[in-house]
Scaffold this active site. Structure first.
Site, PDB file in Angstrom:
ATOM      1  N   LYS A 154      -2.245  -1.420  -3.425  1.00 43.97           N
ATOM      2  CA  LYS A 154      -2.560  -0.176  -3.869  1.00 43.97           C
ATOM      3  C   LYS A 154      -2.002   1.371  -4.117  1.00 43.97           C
ATOM      4  O   LYS A 154      -1.194   0.624  -2.415  1.00 43.97           O
ATOM      5  CB  LYS A 154      -3.511  -0.236  -2.397  1.00 43.97           C
ATOM      6  N   LYS A 161       1.005  -1.168  -0.107  1.00 46.71           N
ATOM      7  CA  LYS A 161      -0.152   0.098   0.293  1.00 46.71           C
ATOM      8  C   LYS A 161       1.294   1.209  -0.009  1.00 46.71           C
ATOM      9  O   LYS A 161       1.487   1.724   0.787  1.00 46.71           O
ATOM     10  CB  LYS A 161      -0.982  -0.399   0.778  1.00 46.71           C
TER      11      LYS A 161
END
Length: 329
Positions: A254, A196
């Protein structure tokens, strides 16, 4: 060698193109993120995410049933926590009657077969908007991990199929897995946000949950001490391999479109399913450009989702889930 080989023979018409197409989208490729709020009969459009909404629990039931009817088999739940319930430790996150816990039960009552995954992070519950507990201007890792593990167990008790830690604290997957095992939740899975990035594409999401870091003295202004540097590639592989070793069943990258190289790198390194999150900023850009008439909305949606799958995603968390399912049906 040309002219013996003419690649355009395989592009002659749609029937021919579909016969040799390498990647396909189906509704089962999509996971629908859902935002939940307190109250009744609430369907609040998010200003920075046109056509996307926060739902109260009564309307959540209807939404989940519609998603299931379209062939979407999984939802990822997020809650907008009321200000008076926020603190620095995230105590409300483990309330058995909290909004997340009730949302899990609501989805399971509406569609028992739906795979329910839950956001495990402190920022919706934090007065500071951070994913960890803060002391003397620093994000505490180990104390935050303990709180996150307690949150994961609370979600499992409410009926979650998977918990999805999005915090990026060190070691949280191991402690979470151990905590779930100790409480008897051996079948509750973990989808780890393994890679992330500290991305600029999260703005609309933070509007949706009112979870942006606050601007206050001695409070970090951003999440760069725990989310990853967008310039780094090898670090993503390292983080992901560590999460798999610690017990992650699914790993996530992400954001999506700007990180397709990372998706492919990780696909080549791990033997667990890979999720990709097409994030709020990616959604908002398509909406804004198509409203201006600069892009073909539906064509771009399907092209981006196909690109994410082509890069190696087994499924995609996307705000276009319902719309894309309708398009391809």
């Amino acid at each position: 060698m040309f002219p013996l080989n003419r690649n355009r023979r395989l592009r002659t018409n749609e029937a021919m193109r579909s016969l040799v197409r390498e990647n396909f989208l189906t509704p089962k490729d999509f996971q629908a993120p859902l935002f939940i709020v307190e109250g009744k009969n609430k369907k609040e459009e998010i200003a920075s995410m046109p056509d996307y909404y926060r739902f109260s629990l009564d309307l959540l039931q209807q939404e989940v049933k519609e998603l299931w009817s379209l062939g979407i088999k999984s939802v990822l739940l997020f809650v907008k926590v009321e200000e008076n319930l926020k603190d620095n430790q995230g105590k409300e996150a483990v309330n058995p009657e909290g909004l997340m816990q009730r949302a899990i039960k609501t989805v399971k009552d509406a569609v028992p077969e739906m795979v329910v995954m839950t956001d495990v992070a402190l920022d919706p519950y934090s007065i500071y908007g951070h994913d960890g507990i803060i002391e003397n201007g620093k994000i505490l890792n180990d104390e935050s991990v303990k709180a996150l593990a307690e949150m994961a167990v609370s979600h499992a008790k409410a009926g979650a199929d998977f918990v999805a830690p999005s915090d990026m604290m060190d070691g949280r997957i191991l402690i979470m897995r151990q905590s779930l095992e100790q409480e008897g939740f051996t079948n509750t899975g973990i989808m780890s946000y393994s890679a992330k990035y500290a991305s600029a594409f999260y703005g609309p999401f933070r509007d949706a949950l009112d979870s942006a870091p606050v601007d206050a003295q001695n409070i970090p202004k951003d999440k760069k001490t725990y989310q990853m540097d967008p310039a780094n590639r090898n670090e993503a592989i390292k983080e992901t391999l560590m999460d798999v070793e610690e017990g992650a069943d699914i790993v996530m990258i992400k954001p999506g479109l700007c990180y397709l190289d990372i998706v492919r790198d990780i696909k080549n390194e791990v033997n667990v399913p890979i999720s990709v999150y097409q994030v709020s900023g990616e959604y908002a850009m398509i909406k804004a450009a198509s409203e201006k008439g600069w892009l073909d909305h539906d064509a771009v949606v399907l092209e981006q989702l196909t690109a994410i799958k082509r890069a190696g995603a087994d499924f995609v968390a996307t705000y276009f889930a319902k719309h894309a399912a309708k398009l391809i049906s």
